[in-house]
Write an enzyme that holds these catalytic residues in place. Structure first.
Site, PDB file in Angstrom:
ATOM      1  N   ASP A  60       3.236  17.429  37.575  1.00 16.53           N
ATOM      2  CA  ASP A  60       2.270  17.510  38.664  1.00 16.53           C
ATOM      3  C   ASP A  60       2.040  18.975  39.015  1.00 16.53           C
ATOM      4  O   ASP A  60       2.720  19.872  38.524  1.00 16.53           O
ATOM      5  CB  ASP A  60       2.737  16.731  39.896  1.00 16.53           C
ATOM      6  CG  ASP A  60       4.172  17.034  40.268  1.00 16.53           C
ATOM      7  OD1 ASP A  60       4.565  18.223  40.184  1.00 16.53           O
ATOM      8  OD2 ASP A  60       4.907  16.110  40.651  1.00 16.53           O
ATOM      9  N   ASP A  62       1.589  21.409  42.387  1.00 12.61           N
ATOM     10  CA  ASP A  62       1.614  21.615  43.833  1.00 12.61           C
ATOM     11  C   ASP A  62       0.756  22.820  44.181  1.00 12.61           C
ATOM     12  O   ASP A  62       0.580  23.738  43.380  1.00 12.61           O
ATOM     13  CB  ASP A  62       3.038  21.838  44.321  1.00 12.61           C
ATOM     14  CG  ASP A  62       3.899  20.591  44.168  1.00 12.61           C
ATOM     15  OD1 ASP A  62       3.328  19.477  44.122  1.00 12.61           O
ATOM     16  OD2 ASP A  62       5.128  20.725  44.067  1.00 12.61           O
ATOM     17  N   ASP A 139      13.583  28.416  46.136  1.00 14.69           N
ATOM     18  CA  ASP A 139      14.969  28.404  45.669  1.00 14.69           C
ATOM     19  C   ASP A 139      15.243  29.378  44.525  1.00 14.69           C
ATOM     20  O   ASP A 139      16.037  30.306  44.659  1.00 14.69           O
ATOM     21  CB  ASP A 139      15.409  26.982  45.307  1.00 14.69           C
ATOM     22  CG  ASP A 139      14.432  26.262  44.379  1.00 14.69           C
ATOM     23  OD1 ASP A 139      13.480  26.909  43.879  1.00 14.69           O
ATOM     24  OD2 ASP A 139      14.607  25.049  44.164  1.00 14.69           O
TER      25      ASP A 139
END
Length: 404
Positions: A60, A62, A139
């Site tokens: 996907d 984002d 992260d």
């Protein structure tokens, strides 16, 4: 020979992304264009960009933007705001949902001190910032790359492009601080390093070993999500062995730790796991994936066989499913039903003597497809028996279509 500098790497990988433009979802690009045409910054970000750069097909895409959630909802059709703690916008396009997040920044000490303790976490997640501030809240460096496929530019504030080039998984900021902040990152680091075939940066690996007990603070739903992602990896057996070697199983999945201590059972379990692709397991269906994991576990640890009805009342097995793997009660019900349905499928001779109505009822039973996969995976069906049932299902499906 000296290593390429930052600008050279950006140019190199920007050219690569331009060559892969057809692999970028057109709906995601349309959403970006709407936001940009309205005067906002908007980029693809995170795993989708990372996967393109390492030659993987993204699952996907984002989107990160300078537009506030309410502004996104107004500018992007068929979108709605979700989340209380972390407000996002989801835009629906057919069967796909695109996640659109506003750039975030860290809350200041003063801002947190003026917020009551109950709402502090809620407030901290919803301070909006700029793209650079947003980059440093992510992260790993390789997840902090932003890409604009319209203007064809890469934004890299955390030097993630270096780590893409050197195949290194590196934490943004101090690894100890970031792992304590969210210990689920330990699982994510192990999984991503295996998925991408990247090396975990030395200090990050040291802190993973040091802080693995922090994983006990994580909640079960998030661990379940990670476990399922591990089993979707192409090199799943290497990833599971890594979890065992790092004693993560011992902390979170003691049942699997015991299994992996037994070399014969471990090899039998991994042999079943290797067959998931071959036997057509639908990795997008969590219930099916959990069922094949449980079937593989049972046949590895109970080589003399077992009675599925006994397991329904077996407290040890039920606790393993519920408290370690996070299996839902309904999923366990589907698994038990499919395992029980294997028995009538083994009796082809009896089936052949039944009337058409009863045969049709059997092949259209809701447990039929999963039972076939479980039976083949655990060697209870021969390939010829499996093919017989596939043909039977196809025969009745064609008859049904012809009569409509």
């Amino acid at each position: 020979m000296s290593n390429p500098d930052h600008s050279s790497l950006l140019k190199l990988y920007n050219s690569k992304l331009q060559e892969m433009i057809n692999d970028i979802d057109s709906h995601a690009v349309q959403i970006l264009r709407r936001l940009k045409d309205s005067g906002f910054e908007a980029y693809l970000v995170g795993g989708g960009v990372r996967d393109l750069l390492v030659n993987l097909k993204p699952k996907d895409f984002d989107i990160a933007t300078s537009a506030l959630p309410g502004e996104v909802r107004k500018k992007v059709p068929y979108s709605f705001i979700i989340g209380r703690r972390f407000k996002l916008v989801h835009a629906k396009r057919g069967e796909h949902t695109y996640e659109i997040a506003t750039f975030r920044r860290a809350a200041t000490t003063e801002e947190l001190e003026t917020t009551d303790e109950d709402n502090r976490r809620l407030v901290e997640e919803n301070f909006f910032g700029n793209i650079e501030e947003d980059s440093f809240r992510r992260d790993f460096t390789i997840n902090s790359l932003f890409y604009d496929p319209i203007d064809q530019t890469i934004i890299d504030h955390c030097n993630g492009i270096y780590d893409i080039h050197s195949k290194t998984l590196r934490m943004i900021g101090d690894p100890q601080t970031r792992l304590i902040e969210d210990p689920i990152r330990i699982l994510r680091a192990i999984r991503l390093s295996q998925k991408l075939n990247f090396s975990i940066e030395t200090e990050l690996r040291t802190q993973i070993v040091t802080l693995k007990q922090e994983l006990k603070r994580t909640i079960l739903p998030r661990r379940r999500e990670e476990w399922l992602k591990f089993f979707k990896l192409k090199n799943v057996e290497q990833a599971l062995i890594e979890l065992f070697d790092l004693n993560v199983f011992e902390i979170l999945l003691p049942t699997f730790h015991k299994l992996f201590l037994n070399e014969e059972q471990r090899e039998e379990f991994l042999c079943h796991i290797r067959g998931f692709d071959y036997y057509g397991v639908n990795f997008a269906d969590a219930t099916e994936l959990i069922s094949v994991i449980l079937a593989s576990y049972l046949h590895a640890t109970k080589p003399k066989g077992f009675n599925i009805n006994d397991l329904i009342e077996n407290e040890e097995f039920l606790l393993f499913c519920r408290d370690e793997l996070g299996v839902f009660k309904a999923e366990l019900g589907v698994f038990f039903q499919a395992m029980e349905f294997i028995e009538p499928l083994k009796k082809i001779e009896i089936y052949s003597k039944k009337g058409e109505r009863r045969q049709r009822s059997l092949v259209f039973n809701q447990a039929f497809s999963l039972s076939l996969k479980l039976g083949l995976l655990t060697h209870q069906f021969s390939p010829a028996e499996f093919l017989f049932w596939i043909n039977e299902r196809e025969k009745f499906s064609q008859n049904q279509s012809a009569s409509e």
